[in-house]
Scaffold this motif. Structure first.
Motif, short mmCIF file in Angstrom:
data_model
loop_
_atom_site.label_atom_id
_atom_site.label_comp_id
_atom_site.label_asym_id
_atom_site.label_seq_id
_atom_site.Cartn_x
_atom_site.Cartn_y
_atom_site.Cartn_z
N LEU A 120 4.15 -5.13 18.36
CA LEU A 120 4.88 -4.04 17.69
C LEU A 120 5.26 -4.38 16.26
N ASP A 121 5.78 -5.59 16.05
CA ASP A 121 6.21 -5.94 14.69
C ASP A 121 5.06 -5.82 13.70
N GLU A 122 3.90 -6.34 14.12
CA GLU A 122 2.75 -6.30 13.22
C GLU A 122 2.25 -4.87 13.04
N CYS A 123 2.30 -4.08 14.11
CA CYS A 123 1.90 -2.67 13.99
C CYS A 123 2.78 -1.97 12.95
N VAL A 124 4.08 -2.22 13.03
CA VAL A 124 5.02 -1.57 12.11
C VAL A 124 4.77 -2.05 10.68
N GLU A 125 4.62 -3.34 10.51
CA GLU A 125 4.47 -3.87 9.14
C GLU A 125 3.18 -3.40 8.50
N ARG A 126 2.08 -3.49 9.25
CA ARG A 126 0.79 -3.09 8.65
C ARG A 126 0.74 -1.58 8.45
N GLY A 127 1.35 -0.84 9.37
CA GLY A 127 1.39 0.61 9.20
C GLY A 127 2.19 1.02 7.98
N LYS A 128 3.34 0.38 7.79
CA LYS A 128 4.19 0.68 6.63
C LYS A 128 3.43 0.42 5.33
N GLU A 129 2.71 -0.70 5.32
CA GLU A 129 1.99 -1.05 4.10
C GLU A 129 0.87 -0.03 3.83
N ALA A 130 0.15 0.35 4.89
CA ALA A 130 -0.99 1.25 4.69
C ALA A 130 -0.55 2.65 4.24
N ILE A 131 0.61 3.08 4.67
CA ILE A 131 1.06 4.43 4.30
C ILE A 131 1.85 4.42 2.99
N GLY A 132 2.25 3.23 2.55
CA GLY A 132 3.06 3.13 1.32
C GLY A 132 4.52 3.48 1.55
N TRP A 133 5.06 3.01 2.63
CA TRP A 133 6.43 3.32 3.09
C TRP A 133 7.49 3.03 2.03
N ASP A 134 7.28 1.91 1.33
CA ASP A 134 8.34 1.46 0.42
C ASP A 134 8.24 2.07 -0.97
N ASP A 135 7.24 2.88 -1.21
CA ASP A 135 7.05 3.39 -2.57
C ASP A 135 6.49 4.81 -2.50
N VAL A 136 7.40 5.76 -2.25
CA VAL A 136 6.97 7.14 -2.05
C VAL A 136 7.21 7.94 -3.33
N ASP A 137 6.12 8.27 -4.04
CA ASP A 137 6.24 9.13 -5.25
C ASP A 137 6.49 10.57 -4.83
N GLN A 138 7.29 11.25 -5.61
CA GLN A 138 7.47 12.67 -5.35
C GLN A 138 6.51 13.48 -6.22
#
Lengths: 172, 815
Positions: free
Chosen positions: B478-496
């Motif tokens: 789960l941890d790796e699923c969450v981390e890799r998923g966040k990175e692939a979607i750009g979770w930490d840097d959402v442009d409006q």
């Protein structure tokens, strides 16, 4: 009535009833690569070329096809000698149950003949009436884009197109 | 059959579980697993497993040469075609069926009614499950008492499909109409029309109450939820959710060809996920010995649970018996939507008790499931609404699940990919997102505090007994699923977006499923060696397009040290392959695949024995690879072909090398998924675009990564549809308003967002070479992820699927 067809270069005489559609007649004559997923011109599984144009064979009255030149999936490639589009579908794991795939490959061939270097959006638009339930469209779209590279402007690349590696890039 | 079974049911379960003593639990579910040394191969040591082996049937599929059921028709010159007369009233009794006009038509071979001799009158369930079936026997092949528009009343066999259809139209049915009910809540009312008299059902299911149209009631609890809800240091949060009546929409329609063969045995070639269950059910219905029925599965054009049922097979079999001809029945696309199966539409309520700092003291789901006119898969699907998603949060101490499964005069529901988990996952993951917002907590971190990790004893899966009975978690990515998923979607840097009034948001959701049905499945396989060193693999496991046959070959090839091309697979023919429960519950690779592995190991043992004699080396020194048996001590080798010839043509001794394996297990390890959806919403119109879906899945070791990705993307595609399409809507008479794909709204290529799949490899010690399941878990997650993303983007919550611009705008207008 009887109609005359040329199917995959073979002259064929087919007996047709008044309600028969072309898909039914082709299947009855052994061309079972033509699939029927709906009951008339919606899902794309029955696509064939009629006089060079892609049609859903289940939506065409057989009697109106008298004299037509028909190409089905069987005209594209054989198991030992796949057409580059077929090879790309295999290499990209773009096939699951496979029921919709002959129709999708027919449409892809038509697209690439007219537009040898399509964008992803153009590929998606081209197969918009080909319904796939198993794979969705991600891998089929990738396969068609790769097939375009393999065919190099309509001609098959010298190496026939090599298997993509894990990143989806083609080996030199 | 008992009327009111209370023992834990297989494949779903009913009984409450007593609290478990931790020590006892550890003894029963130890973390350590006695894993064979050869099961945990490092990636670089794998020759066939986790390599991109070409799909076994792909060349046939892409050239149109593969044979599906309908393609067998041309082999039968005297083939007749079937059509079915279906009820035009939602509820009533058939008083008369006039068949004269139909029978008088040219080329009509038989017209059957509920009273025809060839039509069985036994009760049965269409659900293709274990035995005894955890579904009520409430159906007849042809019905006098009809319960929905579409219920089969009569059937016709004729020379060709058009004549059959015309003859079916010519059958005149008279009804005594009864009141009907379409709404599941109204079905409970005391004065609501009653669909079943108690006497019309055999094998009644726990909690049934036919006076209230209730087919079953189930509940289970861990800890004490009421006490936790009453604590004064918690907030109680409650949300409600609603899901669509989703169609399987397999491109190949339900199709069956039935005939009597030259040995007077009944052969059924059919598009099914469950050949062995179908054989047993047909034997029951037609009162013939199981051995006299052969069910053969050719290529199948998609199943998704819609073919985990004996949906159409009895009708062509009855017509074949009546006409003494082979009979093929291919459902129409309209029948697919109106009279086959669908996902159970549900209303699900989620409740949690949470402290200010985000500690979840209690978690509860209640589901009201609309099972439609019949109860197949009703109780077990509803059970999974709780028992699949809730264990994800195994650290929550007090958990309760309850469900009512109710009849309405609407089309039949059944098994569908995810099997209840999509409905439960929407409710739970949407709810937790809302709770995190209320508390001002990061939704990912909030979940992480409570979700599973390796070593956890999952009591929640066992809270209703039976399927997914409590288990030890031995693999969890789960941890790796969450981390890799966040990175692939750009979770930490959402442009409006630059445009005014357009807002972008990312939503996420987690999911867990099972792998097979714990304690209630069986797979079996045999391998025989040919003299040229190749193998025939006979396996009951059912490939419905997933690539299971290829996975079986890879598993066998990995054990035997041969090339995949040297394994010929024969699967799913009850005359020629061993028993298997069928393709469902994400079990194929795990259960049937393990049977293949055992069969291959059994054969390998004999191969090494022969090679030991041929090389004059002890067996302990021998290993197989690249088509050879070699000595690790001397480097000497013989080919598998040498062994093959020597074993059957030897001068001194002879043996046909055969391996067999059967597998059943109490384990059902969960695969995991982390879903991310990137959405842009227009705050004026409510219109939204899903820019991208990312889903990261821990499926253990992927036996064939390319095929596994295809499963993940296809599942996410199906899950996306559940979020944005209406599904099968019904009118006031319960009649399906959808008759073709355009009306159904199956998202097309240009309507489907890009899907990025990420495989997170873990090692599940109970699975073949570390594998667990992959195909269901990504079917659960898109509706909550998009609901959460819309909430993030414009602050409104859509609880009722599908998510539409109109609903978003209406909610925005409310604000």
């Amino acid at each position: 009535m009887e109609i005359q067809l040329t199917v995959n270069d073979d002259p064929t005489t087919a007996t047709v009833g008044p309600d028969d559609d072309l898909a039914t007649v082709l299947r009855r004559n052994g061309y079972t690569g033509v699939k029927c997923g709906c009951d008339g011109g919606v899902c794309g599984a029955s696509k064939v070329f009629v006089d060079g144009e892609v049609v859903m064979a289940c939506g065409v009255d057989a009697s109106e096809a008298d004299g037509a030149d028909v190409r089905t999936i069987a005209a594209l490639g054989t198991q030992d000698d796949l057409h580059p589009i077929q090879a790309a579908f295999v290499d990209h794991f773009a096939v699951q149950c496979g029921f919709c795939i002959p129709g999708m490959i027919i449409e892809a061939e038509s697209l690439l003949a007219e537009n040898p270097d399509p964008t992803e959006a153009e590929v998606r638009e081209a197969i918009d009436d080909n319904r796939c339930r198993c794979t969705g469209y991600q891998k089929p779209v990738e396969a068609i884009l790769d097939a375009a590279d393999r065919m190099d402007g309509g001609r098959v690349a010298a190496d026939g197109g090599a298997r993509p590696d894990e990143e989806g890039e083609t080996h030199e | 059959m008992s009327d009111d079974r209370t023992d834990p049911a297989p494949d779903g379960g009913t009984a409450s579980q007593p609290a478990t003593d931790e020590r006892e639990a550890f003894e029963e579910h130890p973390l350590e697993w006695d894993e064979p040394a050869n099961n945990d191969k490092a990636p670089e040591e794998r020759d066939s497993v986790s390599q991109p082996a070409e799909k076994y049937d792909d060349r046939k599929l892409v050239t149109g040469q593969a044979k599906y059921t309908a393609d067998y028709g041309e082999r039968f010159p005297d083939l007749a075609h079937a059509a079915v007369v279906r009820s035009e009233v939602p509820h009533g009794r058939v008083t008369d069926v006039d068949t004269d006009a139909a029978e008088a038509m040219d080329d009509v071979h038989a017209v059957l009614t509920p009273w025809s001799e060839a039509v069985p009158d036994a009760k049965y369930t269409s659900a293709g499950q274990s035995y005894p079936e955890p579904s009520p026997w409430d159906m007849n092949v042809l019905n006098e008492h009809v319960r929905y528009v579409g219920d089969p009343v009569a059937a016709v066999a004729a020379e060709d499909p058009d004549t059959a259809a015309a003859a079916a139209d010519a059958v005149d049915v008279e009804y005594e109409e009864h009141d009907h009910v379409v709404d599941p809540e109204e079905a409970f009312d005391a004065d609501a029309p009653q669909l079943f008299a108690e006497s019309e059902v055999e094998n009644g299911i726990v909690g049934h109450d036919y006076e209230r149209n209730r087919m079953a009631h189930i509940d289970g609890e861990v800890g004490d939820v009421e006490a936790a809800l009453a604590r004064d240091d918690v907030h109680v949060h409650e949300t409600e959710w609603e899901t669509i009546r989703q169609s399987h929409a397999q491109i190949e329609k339900h199709t069956t060809l039935a005939y009597t063969d030259e040995d007077d045995r009944q052969v059924v070639i059919t598009s099914t996920q469950v050949p062995n269950h179908t054989r047993r059910q047909l034997a029951h219905l037609f009162d013939v010995p199981i051995r006299d029925i052969r069910v053969k599965k050719p290529r199948v054009g998609g199943g998704f649970g819609g073919k985990q049922a004996m949906v159409v097979e009895p009708i062509p079999m009855a017509l074949s018996l009546a006409t003494d001809r082979p009979v093929m029945y291919e459902a129409s696309r309209e029948e697919e939507f109106g009279a086959m199966r669908s996902r159970h539409p549900m209303q699900v309520r989620a409740r949690t008790a949470v402290t200010d700092d985000g500690d979840i003291a209690a978690m509860e789901l209640y589901a009201l499931s609309n099972t439609g006119a019949y109860g197949s898969h009703g109780m077990t699907v509803a059970g999974n609404v709780g028992s699949k998603p809730m264990p994800l949060y195994s650290k929550v101490p007090n958990v309760r699940f309850e469900a009512d499964i109710v009849h309405t005069n609407t089309p039949q529901t059944g098994a569908m990919r995810g099997y209840g988990a999509p409905q439960g996952t929407l409710a739970l993951e949407g709810h937790l997102d809302e709770v995190a917002r209320d508390l001002g907590l990061d939704p990912v971190e909030f979940r992480r505090e409570h979700y599973m990790e390796v070593g956890d004893l999952d009591e929640i899966a066992g809270m209703m007994g039976g399927e997914g009975a409590e288990r030890r978690i031995r693999s969890c990515g789960l941890d790796e699923c969450v981390e890799r998923g966040k990175e692939a979607i750009g979770w930490d840097d959402v442009d409006q977006p630059d445009e005014d009034g357009r807002h972008r948001g990312i939503g996420m959701a987690l999911s867990a499923q099972g792998t097979g049905v714990a304690g209630d499945e069986l797979g079996a396989a045999q391998i025989m060696m040919n003299e040229d060193g190749s193998f025939h693999l006979q396996v009951g496991g059912v490939d419905i397009g997933t690539g299971a046959d290829t996975a079986f070959i890879q598993i066998a090839a990995e054990v035997l040290g041969c090339d995949e091309d040297d394994v010929v697979v024969k699967s799913s023919d009850t005359d020629n392959t061993p028993f298997d429960y069928g393709a469902y519950a994400s079990s194929t690779t795990y259960i049937s695949g393990m049977a293949v592995k055992k069969a291959a190991e059994d054969a390998k043992e004999r191969i090494l024995d022969w090679a030991s004699r041929m090389l004059d080396e002890p067996v302990e020194n021998l290993e197989t690879a690249d088509g050879e048996v070699y000595s690790e001590a001397t480097g000497d080798s013989v080919t598998l072909e040498d062994v093959g010839y020597e074993s059957v043509y030897g001068h001194d001794d002879r043996e046909h090398i055969l391996g067999k394996g059967t597998h059943s297990t109490e384990e059902s390890p969960p695969p995991f998924a982390a879903q991310f959806a990137d959405v842009t919403v227009d705050e004026e119109t409510g219109e939204f675009e899903v820019n991208k879906l990312v889903v990261a899945v821990d499926c253990g070791v992927a036996i064939n990564p390319g095929m596994a990705e295809g499963q993940v993307e296809g599942a996410n595609h199906m899950s996306y549809e559940m979020a944005v399409s209406e599904g099968i809507t019904v009118d006031g008479d319960g009649r399906a308003e959808v008759s073709d794909f355009d009306e159904y709204g199956l998202p097309s290529a240009s309507e489907t967002p890009p899907i990025e799949s990420i495989l997170v490899e873990t090692h599940e010690p109970t699975g073949p070479f570390g594998a667990k399941s992959v195909a269901e878990v990504p079917t659960n997650t898109v509706p909550p992820a998009i609901s959460n993303a819309v909430r993030e983007a414009v602050g409104v919550r859509i609880n009722e699927m599908p998510i539409t611009a109109e609903k978003i705008r209406a909610k925005l207008d409310e604000e």
